[in-house]
Write a protein that holds these residues in place. Sequence first.
Motif: not given
Length: 121
Positions: A37-39, A45, A94, A114
């Motif tokens: 996942y990314r934020q 996210r 993440y 992360g």
Amino acid sequence: QVQLVESGGGLVQAGGSLRLSCAASGSGFSINAMGWYRQAPGKQRELVATTLSGGSTNYADSVKGRFAISRDNTKNTVFLQMNSLKPEDTAVYYCHARVLSTSTWSYNGYWGQGTQVTVST
């Protein structure tokens, strides 16, 4: 308890590539699914890619054709190969694992700490 340790983030120019790794450690568990996942700053996210224990994969539309997720079940490790990177891919990435406890036979989710990916123009 399961620990996820990520590596491979960094700074890259647009069009470049990076490979992220995430290794799960601990005892008394079986991994059902792993994913990334990314934020980005100021954003929620979001899912990037996931892979199930049987090998099936799922990608966000924004990364299809550019990113590839793979998994080494013998080492409880998941990889994310990111090609043709764009500035909009800049985010903290993440790792996530959905794990079956072999003591309680229940599922739990775990997150890594992360790793920053920055794509410059």
